[in-house]
Structure formats: C-alpha cells, structure tokens
Scaffold this active site. Structure first.
Site, mmCIF file in Angstrom:
data_model
loop_
_atom_site.group_PDB
_atom_site.id
_atom_site.type_symbol
_atom_site.label_atom_id
_atom_site.label_comp_id
_atom_site.label_asym_id
_atom_site.label_seq_id
_atom_site.Cartn_x
_atom_site.Cartn_y
_atom_site.Cartn_z
ATOM 1 N N ASP A 36 -1.764 2.248 -3.359
ATOM 2 C CA ASP A 36 -3.125 1.735 -3.492
ATOM 3 C C ASP A 36 -3.924 2.164 -2.261
ATOM 4 O OD1 ASP A 36 -5.373 0.376 -4.440
ATOM 5 O OD2 ASP A 36 -4.201 -1.347 -5.080
ATOM 6 N N GLU A 51 -11.442 -8.080 -6.879
ATOM 7 C CA GLU A 51 -10.285 -8.260 -6.009
ATOM 8 C C GLU A 51 -10.335 -9.607 -5.282
ATOM 9 O OE1 GLU A 51 -8.995 -4.799 -3.824
ATOM 10 O OE2 GLU A 51 -9.880 -3.448 -5.289
#
Length: 629
Positions: free
Chosen positions: A305, A510
């Site tokens: 990521d 997020e």
C-alpha cells in the site's frame, strides 16, 4: 510537452525496435516464459529494482523515469493533470511518462495505476458508480461485472492501464472508515462480487492456466484485489489496526474472496496496512509467500500500500532499513513509494549487495511484474489509444450506473401502518417538498474517493443530483420546492402533498472516516424531525454504512438506505416514484445502538434494528421502466 511527446514517441518506438532487432522479449510470438527469461537475462540490478518501484505522478518526469528505470507510476487521488482535465490531457500525461520508460536501454513500459474504485473517480466527467456497499445490496454479480467492464473502458479512455480495485475486504464493524469499500459483512457476498474482476480484466479463455494473471487487451485494465488480508476485521473498526482472529476465522471470513480473485486471474494483490494478531501484514512472510504465493499459487505481483513500508514501525520510518528488508523478504514485489523512491532504491540496493535480500527474491519480484506487463500487451501497445476517449462518461455507462443505483436502494420502512404504504410516490402530486443537506449535492452522494482523496461536497463532477432526478421524473404540473433545512411551522403551513428528506454523512476516506458514534450531524436529525413532524415524509439516507437511526424511525413514514449512489442520482427518483420497484437487501446489519458493535449476522447477541438481508419490496407502477431506459 504533450504536443512534442505525441510527435516524438512513434519515432522513439521505431528507433528502439530497430536497435534491438528481433529480441525474444519484444516478439509477441514467443512463449511468455521465454520472453520473461530473455528480458531478465539482460537486466542489471539497478534495472530490476527500478521495476519494483512505483512513484507518484507529482515527482515523476520522463528524465526521472529513465534515470531510475522506474517500473510504475501512481496517479494519486486528486492527481488529475489539471482541473477538469479532458481525456486527451490525461492521455498526454500518461504518454509523456511512457516516453521516459521507452527511451531506456531495454524499453520496458510503465504500468500506470490509479484508484478507480467506483468508476474512474479521479477524472472529471467520468461515470461515478455506487460504492461497493451499495453494490453488495444489489446481490447482482453480473451487474458488478458490467460495472467493471465500463470502468475499464473509462480508465483506458485516459491512458491509464491499472486500477487499485476491487477492495474485497469483509467489513465486520461499520465504525471502520473504509466500510463502504466493502461489499458486505458476509464473505459469500464478497466472493460473488469478485465478478468485477473479469469485468475489469476480461474473462479467462478456455483452458487458460490456473491461478494465472489475465488481462485481455486494450479495453481492459489490470485489477488489484485488496487489502490482503483481514483489513475489515480490525478491533473496534480502527483503520490500519490489528485484526485479532484465529487462523480458521481468518481463512473462513477474510480469505475466501482472494481464492476467487486468483481463480479469476486477478493480476495484482495489495497488502493491508493492518496487522494480524499483532504482526504487520507488510512483513508477514507466512501469509504473503507461504500462503498466497506458494499454497494459493498466485502468479501475479504483490504490491504494497502507499508508504506501507514506512508504517511497519511505530513511529513510521523509525528503522527504514529494517522495513525494506522485512517487506521484500516477506514477498512484496512492487513497492508504492510515492515520494521517497530514491531512499527506497538505495536501501534495497544496499541490502542486496550485503546479502540481506537475495537475488532470487529480486528475480521472483521482477519476473512477476514483467509477466503482468507482457500479458497486458504493454510491450506491443504502450501508448494511449486516442479512439478510447469516447468512453469517458458515456451515456451507456451512465445508464448502467443508474440501474445500479435503482438496484442498490434498500427500503427499510414503508408506512406507519403497513397496510397504508407511502411508496411509490405519485408523480402527479400538486406540491412536493425536497429537503436535507444531501438532496442537491453530487459530491456528497458520491462520497469519498471522488475527485480527491477525501471527496468533496458540491457539484464537483458531471452528474444528476437526487433533487434533479425528482424534478425530471414528476409530472410537469407538479411543483417541487427545495429547502435544505426548513422550519417545522413553514412545512406545516405550506400545503405540501408529501416530503422527501435526503440526509447523510459528509464525504470521508480511510482513517478520516473512523467513527465512534456513527451519528449524522444534528442538522440532519433536525431536518428529519421538523419535516416528518409536519407532513408525510420519506427519509433517504446517503451514507457509507448504517448510522444511528432508531430514535427517529417512528417519526418518518418511509425510510430508504441509498448508500453512496454516485453521479446518477436520477436512479433514486426512478424507484421512489415507481418506475421501478425496490429490490435491494441489506449487505450488512443495521444496528440499534453503537454500543452493540461489532454485531454481525450469526452472533449470539444479535439484536438489530434491521437484520442482514432485510429489504422491503414494491411493485413498479404502471408503465414501469419506460422513463428511465
């Protein structure tokens, strides 16, 4: 830059092909393995590590790409070439980056990636589809496949070849700020929705090699199943936190969709920021190499990521040398290092020189990356296809998105007396009130990951608001009045036939969306009370997850979960007014009180406001479907 790139690139390609002659790796008639072996045999360590490096568009240039042999570019959220950039401007940007890669000694093309998570959501005028939670409510894998195919065309319409989607997390706690990126709390539904992968990449040919990546030509993109593994199961739904579960639980809840994704030929898999029982996934050799690569036989490449290596330590980057060593040795093949790529390249080079990372590990990573690039046809067609621009925001794709909105709506209540339903609403009403913060706001109905990382409010891209959809669908003689936050007395004295109150969450993404209370703003709850206390009302909730609603349900006549419907708000009006019936089913449990969480179907303490799979249905009115097709 764009004009000169367009002029020089064909000449650049011609010169390169002439200089390298009939090299096996450039010859598409050669077997894939032979091409990979031939290219690997020519590469230096610097060139191999460059292929393992993905950098952000903001720091990229043809010169940097050439100097460091960069293998991939990340278009960061909000990283469009310019405000309201055209498809052609996107292509110019992508081709200018390819100029750097094609001018290197070996001419290995870039793979350029973007977060196209619900359509090509960074591109102005793109079709924005409902977020995954809404698609889970449709229970329609074939629809999701068509959305994948449409998204692939729109991404390719801007010269991009890779999307960091789908998210196949199984969200077990709606307090998690990424819960809307999950199709469901039920792993079986998430498995079914991996049908988006053949939409993005193409269906596997008959007799194709098992568990092998597949991307079928210039109308498709490489997909990325994420985030491996357990990201939706963290304690208290805290983003990037720790998932505490035994192996059997991890395998039965969070792993099944990866098995399906690999079987369907997914090209790449992204590692989660989170930990499993205290061990950071970015360092988990047993799961990345031992299970994913060796047991599941995944043959694509594994990507970190963004800045995932930085976050291995607490605080981030406390021991970067350790982080690079641990992540690469765990089995990560490509590293998303948006800005600190020189440090990463230097650290990995040093680790290989010292023997801390073996050449066989480097070769495994690079072979996987090259394999995907060759399967995609990037060596044969590295540049944008200008004929593709017509697909960005096409009417055909908007029709698919509108269909998805209709099928995603979940009817939770219909009438204070079940024998006297409010829905469907009559189109011929004399006067209709539309209220609420989310009724006339395309950005809010799209949610996070839209034109920016966190999303934005306002009419940020082309589309139809829910209010506009209502005005389009009612009779010409019907007066539609919009007041965002009307006072109760005004509503009571204005002789409205009924009201539509559209409220919801502000956009988030997020960890910014992690919530301990899951409440809407007080203005939203006031709008419900003030309007529904004065006139018959349907409340439409625009949210990425179930939110606190129990104290207000008795006040309203009807309640609809619309999730985050995207750019085609007309789909909401289609169903409210009966052109189509309600058919959606809850993809996750709607709790009564936040103190109950986490709570999922099958739990011993299961006492929901609306249970998993709940959804009332209505029949279409006369002439159903005609107006919206």
């Amino acid at each position: 830059m764009a004009d000169s790139s367009a002029f020089h690139l064909p000449l650049l390609l011609f010169c390169f092909l002439f200089a390298t002659g009939d090299a096996d790796y450039r010859d598409p008639r050669q077997p894939l393995d032979a091409r990979v072996r031939d290219l690997m045999s020519r590469m230096t360590l610097d060139e191999k590590i460059g292929q393992m490096t993905q950098i952000a568009k903001e720091v990229a240039s043809p010169q940097i790409i050439k100097k460091h042999h960069i293998g991939s570019i990340l278009i960061t959220p909000g990283g469009e070439p310019a405000i309201h950039a055209s498809a052609e401007a996107w292509m110019d940007m992508a081709d200018s980056f390819q100029e750097g890669s094609l001018s290197t000694r070996l001419g290995i093309p870039l793979i350029i990636g973007v977060d196209a998570l619900h359509g090509h959501n960074n591109a102005y005028n793109a079709t924005i589809f409902p977020h995954n939670v809404g698609l889970g409510a449709t229970r329609d894998p074939q629809l999701v496949q068509r959305i994948g195919a449409a998204t692939a065309l729109e991404v390719r319409a801007t010269g991009i070849t890779y999307t960091f989607a789908p998210c196949i997390a199984v969200c077990r706690d709606p307090r998690w700020g990424r819960c809307y990126e999950s199709y469901s709390e039920d792993p079986k539904i998430v498995q079914e929705m991996t049908e988006i992968i053949p939409g993005l990449q193409g269906y596997l040919p008959a007799e194709y090699q098992k568990n092998f990546p597949y991307v079928n030509g210039s109308g498709k993109v490489a997909a990325c199943a994420k985030h491996f593994v357990g990201d939706g199961g963290t304690t208290d739904g805290i983003d990037e936190y720790n998932t505490v579960i035994d192996w059997d639980g991890l395998k039965s809840i969070h792993m099944p969709a990866y098995v399906d994704s690999i079987r369907k030929g997914v090209a790449t898999i992204m590692i989660s920021y989170s930990s499993w029982n205290g061990k950071k996934m970015h360092t988990n050799y047993d799961l990345i190499t031992g299970y994913l690569k060796n047991e599941l036989k995944f043959n694509g490449f594994v990507i970190s990521d963004s800045e995932g290596l930085d976050r291995i330590t607490t605080p981030p980057r406390a021991n970067y040398t350790y982080s690079v060593e641990a992540a690469i040795n765990a089995g990560i093949d490509m590293v998303m290092v948006p800005y600190t790529y020189i440090e990463f390249i230097n650290e990995l080079t040093s680790l290989v020189t010292k023997g801390a990372v073996s050449m066989s590990r480097i070769d495994d990573a690079v072979e996987r990356i090259l394999r995907v690039k060759l399967i995609m046809g990037l060596f044969e067609q590295p540049l944008s296809d200008r004929k593709m621009v017509k697909h960005l925001g096409s009417q055909e794709h908007r029709r698919i998105a509108r269909e998805a909105v209709r099928k995603s709506l979940v009817l939770l209540k219909n009438g204070k007396d079940a024998s006297k339903p409010l829905l469907p609403l009559p189109k011929s009403a004399r006067r209709v009130l539309v209220a609420g913060s989310h009724a006339n706001d395309i950005g809010r109905q799209c949610g996070g990951w839209t034109m920016d990382w966190q999303g934005q409010s306002g009419n940020i891209t082309a589309g139809t608001s829910i209010l506009s959809g209502v005005r389009d669908v009612v009779d010409q003689e019907t007066e539609v009045v919009y007041i965002e936050n009307p006072e109760k007395a005004i509503v009571a004295s204005s002789n409205f036939s009924f009201a539509i109150v559209v409220v919801g969450e502000e956009p988030y993404t997020e960890y910014e969306g992690d919530s301990k209370d899951l409440r809407l703003s007080e203005a939203c709850y006031s709008a419900i009370s003030d309007v529904c206390g004065a006139v018959e009302c349907v409340v439409v909730v625009v949210s990425g997850r179930p939110i606190v609603m129990e104290p207000f349900v008795d006040e309203m006549d009807a309640l609809v979960a619309a999730w985050l419907p995207g750019s085609e708000g007309g789909g909401v009006a289609d169903v409210l007014f009966g052109d189509y019936g309600f058919s959606g089913k809850l993809p996750r449990t709607w709790f009564r009180r936040v103190e109950q969480l986490p709570m999922n179907e099958g739990d011993a303490h299961y006492d929901p406001l609306f249970g998993f799979g709940f959804g009332l249905t209505t029949m279409p009115s006369h002439g159903a479907g005609v107006a919206a097709e």
